[in-house]
Design an enzyme around this catalytic site. Structure first.
Site: not given
Ligand code: NAD
Lengths: 55, 193
Positions: B56, B148, B82, B144
Site C-alpha cells: 500500500v 497515528k 490496517n 509511530y
C-alpha cells in the site's frame, strides 16, 4: 469494526473509538482545557484564529 | 471490501470476521504466501475472498488493490486501512530511512488506499482506519505515534468531507496482544497502545 462497516451504523462517522479489555470507548485528540491568556493581552503578537477554521 | 495488511494479526482477524458476516474480502498484504493462505482459509469455511499481494506504500500498487476488489467482487463498499509499522527509538537515534518507511506505510499507505477507494465508493460505504491512543504523543515511539496522529486527523477530515456522499470514515484504536510482523517488537513488548 463490523458494526462500523454495517448498515446499522449508517450515521456513525468521524469517530475515534478504542477497544480495550472488552470495553468500547469513544476517544478524541486532547483538546484545550482552559484559556491561558486573553488574545488582546498579547498585543496582536498572534494571528487571530478565525472561527471558521475550526469547523 | 478490502482489508489491507490482512495476512496476520488484527488485519487477518478483521478479514476473517467480516467474511463470516458475509462480506466478500480482498486480503491484501506484502506477505504473499500468508495472504494467500488467509484467503484460502476464508474460502475453506464457505466465505468469499481473494488475495492481493501488493504494497500500500506505493501509490500505483494501492490503486491496484482497489482495482483487484472491483475485478473480483464488482464494487468496493468497505476498506479497512490496517497495516502499521512501529519501532522504538530515542529521538536522537532515529534512523531517517526507517522513519520514512514507517510514514510511507502508516500515513501514505492509508492515504493511497483511501484516495482510490473514494473514487469508486458509493453511498453506504465505509472506511475504517487503524489508529492508536499513542496518537497524542508517546516518548520513545514518536515516529509511530506521529503517524497515528496523522491517521486520526485524516479520519476526522475524511469523515466530514465524505459525509455528503454517504460514506462513513471512522478509526479504531485497539489494544491487542499481537506481535507486529517480522522486524517488529519481541513478543514480551507486544502489548501496545
Ligand atoms: N496490536 C496492537 O496492540 C495494536 C495497538 C494499537 C494499534 N494497532 C494498529 O493496528 C494495526 C494492525 O496491527 P497488528 O499488530 O495486527 O500488526 P501486524 O504487524 O501483526 O500486521 C500488519 C500486517 O501489515 C502488513 N504490511 C506491512 N507493510 C505493508 C504494506 N506496505 N502493504 C501491505 N501490507 C503491509 C504486514 O506484512 C502484516 O501482515 C496497525 O495499524 C497497528 O498500528 C495495533
Amino acid at each position: 469494526m463490523t458494526h462500523l462497516l454495517s448498515d446499522e451504523s449508517a450515521d456513525v462517522t468521524g469517530q475515534l473509538i478504542r477497544f480495550a479489555n472488552g470495553r468500547l470507548f469513544v476517544i478524541r485528540q486532547m483538546g484545550p482545557k482552559e484559556d491561558v491568556a486573553e488574545f488582546g493581552a498579547l498585543g496582536g503578537a498572534l494571528e487571530a484564529p478565525p472561527a471558521q477554521r475550526w469547523l | 471490501m478490502v482489508v489491507t495488511g490482512a495476512a496476520q494479526g488484527l488485519g487477518r482477524a478483521f478479514a476473517e470476521h467480516a467474511a463470516r458476516e458475509g462480506a466478500a474480502v480482498v486480503v491484501n498484504d506484502v506477505e504473499g504466501e500468508l495472504a494467500e493462505a488467509v484467503a484460502a482459509g476464508i474460502r475453506g469455511f464457505g466465505g468469499r475472498a481473494s488475495a492481493s499481494v501488493r504494497s500500500v506504500a506505493a501509490p500505483e500498487q494501492a490503486a491496484a488493490v482497489i482495482e483487484d476488489c472491483l475485478a473480483a467482487f464488482g464494487k468496493v463498499d468497505g476498506l479497512v486501512n490496517n497495516p502499521g509499522l512501529r519501532h522504538e527509538s530515542p529521538l536522537a537515534d532515529e534512523d531517517p530511512a526507517r522513519l520514512k518507511e514507517l510514514i510511507e506505510v502508516n500515513v501514505l499507505g492509508t492515504f493511497h488506499c483511501a484516495i482510490n477507494a473514494a473514487k469508486v465508493m458509493r453511498p453506504g460505504s465505509s472506511m475504517v482506519n487503524l489508529g492508536s491512543v499513542s496518537m497524542v504523543g508517546q516518548p520513545g515511539v514518536t515516529a509511530y505515534s506521529a503517524s497515528k496522529g496523522a491517521v486520526a486527523s485524516m479520519t476526522v477530515g475524511w469523515a466530514v468531507e465524505l459525509k455528503s456522499r454517504g460514506i462513513r470514515v471512522n478509526a479504531i484504536c485497539p489494544v491487542a496482544v499481537t506481535r507486529m510482523g517480522p522486524g517488529g517488537d519481541p513478543p514480551e513488548k507486544s502489548h501496545r497502545s
